[in-house]
Design an enzyme around this catalytic site. Sequence first.
Site, mmCIF file in Angstrom:
data_model
loop_
_atom_site.group_PDB
_atom_site.id
_atom_site.type_symbol
_atom_site.label_atom_id
_atom_site.label_comp_id
_atom_site.label_asym_id
_atom_site.label_seq_id
_atom_site.Cartn_x
_atom_site.Cartn_y
_atom_site.Cartn_z
ATOM 1 N N ASN A 5 -51.654 -41.479 -63.908
ATOM 2 C CA ASN A 5 -52.764 -41.878 -63.052
ATOM 3 C C ASN A 5 -53.462 -40.598 -62.581
ATOM 4 O O ASN A 5 -52.987 -39.943 -61.668
ATOM 5 C CB ASN A 5 -52.223 -42.680 -61.853
ATOM 6 C CG ASN A 5 -53.317 -43.029 -60.858
ATOM 7 O OD1 ASN A 5 -54.500 -42.845 -61.133
ATOM 8 N ND2 ASN A 5 -52.929 -43.528 -59.689
ATOM 9 N N TRP A 6 -54.552 -40.291 -63.240
ATOM 10 C CA TRP A 6 -55.251 -39.036 -62.916
ATOM 11 C C TRP A 6 -56.058 -39.129 -61.631
ATOM 12 O O TRP A 6 -56.619 -38.145 -61.175
ATOM 13 C CB TRP A 6 -56.174 -38.633 -64.078
ATOM 14 C CG TRP A 6 -55.452 -38.056 -65.251
ATOM 15 C CD1 TRP A 6 -54.121 -37.754 -65.337
ATOM 16 C CD2 TRP A 6 -56.026 -37.652 -66.512
ATOM 17 N NE1 TRP A 6 -53.826 -37.208 -66.560
ATOM 18 C CE2 TRP A 6 -54.979 -37.129 -67.311
ATOM 19 C CE3 TRP A 6 -57.311 -37.696 -67.047
ATOM 20 C CZ2 TRP A 6 -55.188 -36.657 -68.614
ATOM 21 C CZ3 TRP A 6 -57.518 -37.221 -68.334
ATOM 22 C CH2 TRP A 6 -56.466 -36.698 -69.107
ATOM 23 N N LYS A 7 -56.203 -40.312 -61.086
ATOM 24 C CA LYS A 7 -57.018 -40.527 -59.885
ATOM 25 C C LYS A 7 -58.412 -39.897 -60.095
ATOM 26 O O LYS A 7 -58.895 -39.837 -61.221
ATOM 27 C CB LYS A 7 -56.316 -39.985 -58.650
ATOM 28 C CG LYS A 7 -54.859 -40.465 -58.565
ATOM 29 C CD LYS A 7 -54.214 -40.220 -57.251
ATOM 30 C CE LYS A 7 -52.750 -40.633 -57.317
ATOM 31 N NZ LYS A 7 -52.095 -40.636 -56.045
ATOM 32 N N HIS A 93 -53.252 -50.436 -56.632
ATOM 33 C CA HIS A 93 -52.736 -49.140 -56.167
ATOM 34 C C HIS A 93 -52.933 -49.060 -54.658
ATOM 35 O O HIS A 93 -53.941 -49.522 -54.122
ATOM 36 C CB HIS A 93 -53.479 -47.998 -56.866
ATOM 37 C CG HIS A 93 -52.808 -46.678 -56.628
ATOM 38 N ND1 HIS A 93 -52.923 -45.999 -55.443
ATOM 39 C CD2 HIS A 93 -51.978 -45.949 -57.410
ATOM 40 C CE1 HIS A 93 -52.202 -44.885 -55.511
ATOM 41 N NE2 HIS A 93 -51.615 -44.839 -56.704
ATOM 42 N N GLU A 95 -53.869 -46.739 -52.795
ATOM 43 C CA GLU A 95 -55.103 -46.086 -52.338
ATOM 44 C C GLU A 95 -56.264 -47.081 -52.348
ATOM 45 O O GLU A 95 -57.180 -46.974 -51.531
ATOM 46 C CB GLU A 95 -55.388 -44.855 -53.221
ATOM 47 C CG GLU A 95 -54.445 -43.713 -52.846
ATOM 48 C CD GLU A 95 -54.102 -42.768 -53.981
ATOM 49 O OE1 GLU A 95 -54.808 -42.750 -54.990
ATOM 50 O OE2 GLU A 95 -53.091 -42.052 -53.841
ATOM 51 N N GLU A 167 -44.266 -48.722 -56.178
ATOM 52 C CA GLU A 167 -44.671 -47.447 -55.595
ATOM 53 C C GLU A 167 -44.610 -47.550 -54.067
ATOM 54 O O GLU A 167 -45.582 -48.024 -53.439
ATOM 55 C CB GLU A 167 -46.119 -47.112 -55.992
ATOM 56 C CG GLU A 167 -46.341 -46.949 -57.464
ATOM 57 C CD GLU A 167 -47.526 -46.031 -57.757
ATOM 58 O OE1 GLU A 167 -47.334 -45.080 -58.497
ATOM 59 O OE2 GLU A 167 -48.626 -46.262 -57.219
ATOM 60 N N GLY A 173 -47.378 -39.076 -53.349
ATOM 61 C CA GLY A 173 -47.938 -37.763 -53.029
ATOM 62 C C GLY A 173 -47.274 -37.039 -51.869
ATOM 63 O O GLY A 173 -47.832 -36.084 -51.337
ATOM 64 N N SER A 211 -44.302 -39.455 -56.233
ATOM 65 C CA SER A 211 -43.776 -38.077 -56.257
ATOM 66 C C SER A 211 -42.813 -37.813 -57.410
ATOM 67 O O SER A 211 -41.837 -37.081 -57.250
ATOM 68 C CB SER A 211 -43.102 -37.751 -54.915
ATOM 69 O OG SER A 211 -44.032 -37.818 -53.876
ATOM 70 N N GLY A 232 -48.638 -39.594 -60.712
ATOM 71 C CA GLY A 232 -49.919 -39.145 -60.191
ATOM 72 C C GLY A 232 -50.071 -37.647 -60.354
ATOM 73 O O GLY A 232 -50.374 -37.143 -61.444
ATOM 74 N N GLY A 233 -49.810 -36.896 -59.295
ATOM 75 C CA GLY A 233 -50.047 -35.448 -59.260
ATOM 76 C C GLY A 233 -49.502 -34.705 -60.473
ATOM 77 O O GLY A 233 -50.198 -33.866 -61.061
HETATM 78 C C1 PEP Z 1 -49.665 -42.616 -57.750
HETATM 79 O O1 PEP Z 1 -50.602 -42.402 -56.987
HETATM 80 O O2 PEP Z 1 -49.673 -43.592 -58.533
HETATM 81 C C2 PEP Z 1 -48.554 -41.673 -57.733
HETATM 82 C C3 PEP Z 1 -47.407 -42.075 -58.172
HETATM 83 O O3 PEP Z 1 -48.843 -40.427 -57.212
HETATM 84 P P1 PEP Z 1 -47.837 -39.189 -57.100
HETATM 85 O O4 PEP Z 1 -47.028 -39.118 -58.362
HETATM 86 O O5 PEP Z 1 -48.722 -38.006 -56.928
HETATM 87 O O6 PEP Z 1 -46.965 -39.460 -55.910
#
Ligand code: PEP
Length: 248
Positions: A5-7, A93, A95, A167, A173, A211, A232-233
């Site tokens: 997930n590149w956001k 998600h 967000e 999640e 994050g 994370s 994500g990150g």
């Molecule tokens: C996400 O936003 O789907 C996610 C898992 O982010 P991160 O890995 O950065 O916690």
Amino acid sequence: MYAANWKMNMSAGDAADFADKAKAWIARHHELQNYIVICPSFPFILPLAIELGNSGIITGAQNCSEFPHGAYTGQVSAKQLADVGAMFCIVGHNECRSLLHESSDAIGKKVSLLFEHAINPIVCVGETAFEFEQHQTLTILEQQLAPIIKAIKSAQSIPHEFIIAYEPVWAIGTGKTPEPQTLENVFSWILSHMQSKAPSIQKIRILYGGSVDSLNAKSFKHIKGLGGFLIGGASLDFQKFKNIVGLD
Ligand code: PEP
């Protein structure tokens, strides 16, 4: 499955560079074909889908409209996503739930539209830190899954494999992750809940997101019921992403 997930990150050049590296990598790892899904921002879906072609890396989207078409400025429909080659779409998600105030009902509508256009939804569910501390995780998941189950029941056709990403909001994050035993309990509950409420689904794949890095991914990989990660990150850097998968 490893879903990136590149956001709202990456430039056109960064996306193309990642795709080039990923293509060369998967050519050496046929076992990963159809197990890597990259979800960029909307403008990069088409170029990425073209670039990745039939390499075995799949292009997805990060969201879609709850409406099929019409006067919804700034929105992108499930049909439009299908037109540009998205085969998966993240929905629900946190967000989007928290920043865009998307309701679970709206997310159910998105799932129905994605089914109609043969796009596989990746449905995100998860509780906040407060809800976790109050031991409300399963109650929250049940509420979030109810409209999804309704969408599955009324669908004309559903994907062979249905994907749910657990999640916890407090893990996204933040560098924090749940205990392995907690994950195992949640996965087992999701599986039996979905099997009993939506028995038409042949297979359920549960991803963990929050994370994820190469270290915790390695320790989580053996958790019963885990079917992969939503990242994500750490998915923004090809080397980090590759380290999570664990194959050079
Ligand atoms: C996400 O936003 O789907 C996610 C898992 O982010 P991160 O890995 O950065 O916690």
